[in-house]
Design a protein around this motif. Structure first.
Motif, PDB file in Angstrom:
ATOM      1  N   UNK A 145       8.593  17.417 -15.744  1.00  0.00           N
ATOM      2  CA  UNK A 145       7.753  18.739 -15.642  1.00  0.00           C
ATOM      3  C   UNK A 145       8.565  19.895 -16.235  1.00  0.00           C
ATOM      4  N   UNK A 146       7.812  20.601 -17.154  1.00  0.00           N
ATOM      5  CA  UNK A 146       8.492  21.865 -18.000  1.00  0.00           C
ATOM      6  C   UNK A 146       8.620  21.486 -19.368  1.00  0.00           C
ATOM      7  N   UNK A 147       8.516  20.285 -19.690  1.00  0.00           N
ATOM      8  CA  UNK A 147       8.457  19.768 -21.011  1.00  0.00           C
ATOM      9  C   UNK A 147       7.133  20.129 -21.643  1.00  0.00           C
ATOM     10  N   UNK A 148       7.020  20.841 -23.029  1.00  0.00           N
ATOM     11  CA  UNK A 148       5.745  20.757 -23.858  1.00  0.00           C
ATOM     12  C   UNK A 148       5.575  19.755 -24.402  1.00  0.00           C
ATOM     13  N   UNK A 149       6.701  19.430 -25.388  1.00  0.00           N
ATOM     14  CA  UNK A 149       6.435  18.005 -26.200  1.00  0.00           C
ATOM     15  C   UNK A 149       8.059  17.748 -26.514  1.00  0.00           C
ATOM     16  N   UNK A 150       7.951  16.540 -27.031  1.00  0.00           N
ATOM     17  CA  UNK A 150       9.209  15.780 -27.684  1.00  0.00           C
ATOM     18  C   UNK A 150       9.196  15.546 -29.191  1.00  0.00           C
ATOM     19  N   UNK A 206       3.438  34.531  -8.835  1.00  0.00           N
ATOM     20  CA  UNK A 206       2.964  35.391 -10.069  1.00  0.00           C
ATOM     21  C   UNK A 206       3.021  34.145 -11.052  1.00  0.00           C
ATOM     22  N   UNK A 207       2.148  34.077 -12.043  1.00  0.00           N
ATOM     23  CA  UNK A 207       2.057  33.327 -12.958  1.00  0.00           C
ATOM     24  C   UNK A 207       3.082  33.537 -14.185  1.00  0.00           C
ATOM     25  N   UNK A 208       3.869  32.673 -14.557  1.00  0.00           N
ATOM     26  CA  UNK A 208       4.930  32.702 -15.391  1.00  0.00           C
ATOM     27  C   UNK A 208       6.392  33.000 -14.564  1.00  0.00           C
ATOM     28  N   UNK A 232      24.648  40.677   2.107  1.00  0.00           N
ATOM     29  CA  UNK A 232      23.536  40.766   1.220  1.00  0.00           C
ATOM     30  C   UNK A 232      22.831  39.516   0.819  1.00  0.00           C
ATOM     31  N   UNK A 233      21.716  39.618   0.221  1.00  0.00           N
ATOM     32  CA  UNK A 233      20.852  38.433  -0.196  1.00  0.00           C
ATOM     33  C   UNK A 233      20.662  38.563  -1.864  1.00  0.00           C
ATOM     34  N   UNK A 234      20.750  37.631  -2.617  1.00  0.00           N
ATOM     35  CA  UNK A 234      20.396  37.556  -3.889  1.00  0.00           C
ATOM     36  C   UNK A 234      19.176  36.584  -4.304  1.00  0.00           C
ATOM     37  N   UNK A 235      18.351  36.879  -4.996  1.00  0.00           N
ATOM     38  CA  UNK A 235      17.169  35.895  -5.273  1.00  0.00           C
ATOM     39  C   UNK A 235      17.226  35.847  -6.906  1.00  0.00           C
ATOM     40  N   UNK A 236      17.086  34.493  -7.335  1.00  0.00           N
ATOM     41  CA  UNK A 236      17.342  34.137  -8.667  1.00  0.00           C
ATOM     42  C   UNK A 236      15.868  33.832  -9.239  1.00  0.00           C
ATOM     43  N   UNK A 237      15.499  34.067 -10.275  1.00  0.00           N
ATOM     44  CA  UNK A 237      13.988  33.676 -10.560  1.00  0.00           C
ATOM     45  C   UNK A 237      14.184  33.322 -12.484  1.00  0.00           C
ATOM     46  N   UNK A 238      13.363  32.430 -12.645  1.00  0.00           N
ATOM     47  CA  UNK A 238      13.015  32.089 -14.017  1.00  0.00           C
ATOM     48  C   UNK A 238      11.725  32.879 -14.318  1.00  0.00           C
ATOM     49  N   UNK A 240       8.730  34.059 -17.447  1.00  0.00           N
ATOM     50  CA  UNK A 240       8.351  34.262 -18.886  1.00  0.00           C
ATOM     51  C   UNK A 240       8.437  35.897 -19.204  1.00  0.00           C
ATOM     52  N   UNK A 241       8.815  36.128 -20.502  1.00  0.00           N
ATOM     53  CA  UNK A 241       9.310  37.584 -20.744  1.00  0.00           C
ATOM     54  C   UNK A 241       7.967  38.466 -20.357  1.00  0.00           C
ATOM     55  N   UNK A 242       6.714  38.109 -20.447  1.00  0.00           N
ATOM     56  CA  UNK A 242       5.659  38.853 -20.283  1.00  0.00           C
ATOM     57  C   UNK A 242       5.495  39.223 -18.839  1.00  0.00           C
ATOM     58  N   UNK A 243       6.006  38.404 -17.941  1.00  0.00           N
ATOM     59  CA  UNK A 243       5.915  38.455 -16.404  1.00  0.00           C
ATOM     60  C   UNK A 243       6.882  39.234 -15.811  1.00  0.00           C
ATOM     61  N   UNK A 244       8.025  39.828 -16.402  1.00  0.00           N
ATOM     62  CA  UNK A 244       9.022  40.034 -15.878  1.00  0.00           C
ATOM     63  C   UNK A 244       8.897  41.489 -15.189  1.00  0.00           C
ATOM     64  N   UNK A 245       7.878  42.367 -15.926  1.00  0.00           N
ATOM     65  CA  UNK A 245       7.412  43.729 -15.490  1.00  0.00           C
ATOM     66  C   UNK A 245       6.780  43.405 -13.874  1.00  0.00           C
ATOM     67  N   UNK A 246       5.832  42.490 -14.002  1.00  0.00           N
ATOM     68  CA  UNK A 246       4.981  42.373 -12.748  1.00  0.00           C
ATOM     69  C   UNK A 246       5.879  41.641 -11.530  1.00  0.00           C
ATOM     70  N   UNK A 247       7.212  41.017 -11.933  1.00  0.00           N
ATOM     71  CA  UNK A 247       7.979  40.445 -10.979  1.00  0.00           C
ATOM     72  C   UNK A 247       8.794  41.644 -10.168  1.00  0.00           C
TER      73      UNK A 247
END
Length: 338
Positions: A145-150, A206-208, A232-238, A240-247
Motif C-alpha cells: 500500500x502506497x505504491x503507484x506503480x512498478x 485530512x486528505x493527503x 512535551x509531545x511531538x507529532x510526526x506526519x507525512x 502531500x505538499x498541498x495539504x500542509x497548510x490545512x494540517x
C-alpha cells in the motif's frame, strides 16, 4: 568462497530502463506473484536538504532487519537505516549512486537502493536485489500500500528467486515530513499533554495527510514552573505538499481549543532534520531556558511557533520538535539509554 561485488555506475541506473520496460500496478504484481508481506511504503522528500526518508512496514521484523543490514552494507543512496519492530526507516540522499553489495557472496545475495529521484508530484526509488533479496524488491515491495506503480527493465527482472539479479523502479506519491511540538496544555489540576496530542492525531482525517508516530519528550525536570512530569509531545506526519497548510491550521486549532493552560506552546517544523544542528538538544533536557532563547533558536533553525500565547510552553514545544526523531532516548533524562 569468492566474494561477490556488484557495482552500478551512476550513469547506468536509468540506462537499464529502456523501450522494453514493463509497468505493473500493485494489483498486477500481487496477481502475478500472489500476496506477499509488505504492509506500507511511503517516501518523504526534503528537496532543499537533498534528503529523503523512506518508511517501510512488513508482516515480520526478521525480513525488515535483514533488508536494513543489506541496504546499509550496499550503500548507494542509503545514508542510514533504523528498525523499530517490523518497521524500517531509511535516511537517503536524493540522486543516483553506485552501490556495492560488499562482502556478500553471490550465493548469499544482497539488496540495494540505487537512486531516489523526484518527478513532479511523484518519487521514483530504484532498487536492485540478488537471489532471495530480489524477490523482496521485485515481488514484495511493489505490491505494498502506497505504491503507484512498478517499472521493470525487462521480463527477466520479473523472474524472481534462485541466483538471479532483479531491478525495479518503484513510483510513489511525493510526501513531505512535518513535525509538531506541543507543551504546556495541562495544569496541576487537569489535563495531560500526551493525551491531547494523541487525540489531535487521531482526529486528523485530512486528505493527503498520514499520521506517522508520536513521541513523549522528557524535558528538564528541574525547571521551577512545570507540572509534575515536565514532558512535551511531538507529532510526526507525512503530508502531500498541498495539504500542509490545512494540517498546520488543524493542529493549531485543535490544541488551542482543547488546552487547559494559558501557557501552551505549539512548534512547527517542515522538512527532514539531521538531528545534529542545535545545541538545544542537550540544553532542553539539562538547562533552564528562556522563551526568548527558544524563539531565537527556532528562528535560526526555521522552526515556527503556531500558538498565539508567546508563553513558556514554547520552550518545551521547541524541544519536542528537536527530539521528534531521536528514538527512545527522547523519553529519558539526558544521557539515559536502555
Amino acid at each position: 568462497m569468492e566474494s561477490y561485488k556488484y557495482f552500478i555506475a551512476e550513469s547506468s541506473v536509468n540506462e537499464n530502463f529502456g523501450d522494453n520496460m514493463i509497468i505493473l500496478t500493485p494489483g498486477d504484481v500481487k496477481q502475478r506473484f500472489g500476496p506477499l508481506f509488505s504492509k506500507k511504503f511511503l517516501v518523504m522528500v526534503d528537496e532543499t536538504a537533498g534528503r529523503a526518508e523512506i518508511l517501510e512496514q512488513c508482516h515480520a521484523r526478521g525480513t525488515i532487519e535483514w533488508d536494513a543490514m543489506n541496504r546499509s552494507r550496499a550503500g548507494g543512496a542509503v545514508a542510514a537505516c533504523a528498525v523499530e519492530g517490523s518497521t524500517m526507516t531509511i535516511q537517503a540522499r536524493l540522486g543516483r549512486y553506485p552501490v556495492n553489495f560488499g562482502a556478500a557472496a553471490g550465493t548469499i545475495g544482497g539488496q540495494a537502493l540505487e537512486a531516489v529521484e523526484v518527478n513532479g508530484d511523484e518519487v521514483i526509488t530504484t532498487w536492485a536485489g540478488i537471489a532471495g533479496a530480489g524477490v523482496g524488491i521485485a515481488a514484495c515491495l511493489p505490491q505494498a500500500p502506497g505504491v503507484i506503480r512498478a517499472e521493470y527493465p525487462s521480463e527477466d527482472d520479473l523472474k524472481v528467486g534462485g541466483a538471479r539479479t532483479n531491478h525495479v523502479r518503484i513510483v510513489s506519491p511525493l510526501y513531505e515530513k512535518v513535525s509538531f511540538g506541543i507543551d504546556d496544555t495541562d495544569t496541576k489540576q487537569e489535563g495531560a499533554t500526551w493525551v491531547m496530542a494523541l487525540k489531535c492525531a487521531e482526529a486528523c482525517l485530512l486528505e493527503g495527510v498520514e499520521f506517522l508516530d508520536m513521541r513523549l519528550i522528557q524535558l528538564n525536570p528541574a525547571v521551577p514552573h512545570k507540572t509534575t512530569n515536565c514532558v512535551g509531545s511531538a507529532l510526526n506526519f507525512a503530508a502531500r505538499p498541498g495539504s500542509i497548510g490545512a494540517l498546520r491550521e488543524f493542529v493549531c486549532t485543535f490544541v488551542e481549543e482543547h488546552t487547559f493552560s494559558k501557557d501552551t506552546g505549539i512548534a512547527f517544523s517542515r522538512g527532514i532534520r539531521t538531528g545534529q544542528e542545535s545545541p538545544f538538544h542537550a540544553a532542553i533536557k539539562t538547562e533552564i531556558l528562556t522563551v526568548q532563547k527558544a524563539e531565537e533558536e527556532a528562528q535560526r533553525l526555521g522552526i515556527e511557533f503556531l500558538d498565539h500565547n508567546g508563553r513558556k510552553g514554547r520552550i518545551g514545544a521547541l524541544g519536542a520538535v528537536l527530539w521528534a526523531d531521536r528514538g527512545i532516548e527522547a523519553a529519558g533524562l539526558y544521557g539515559e539509554h536502555l
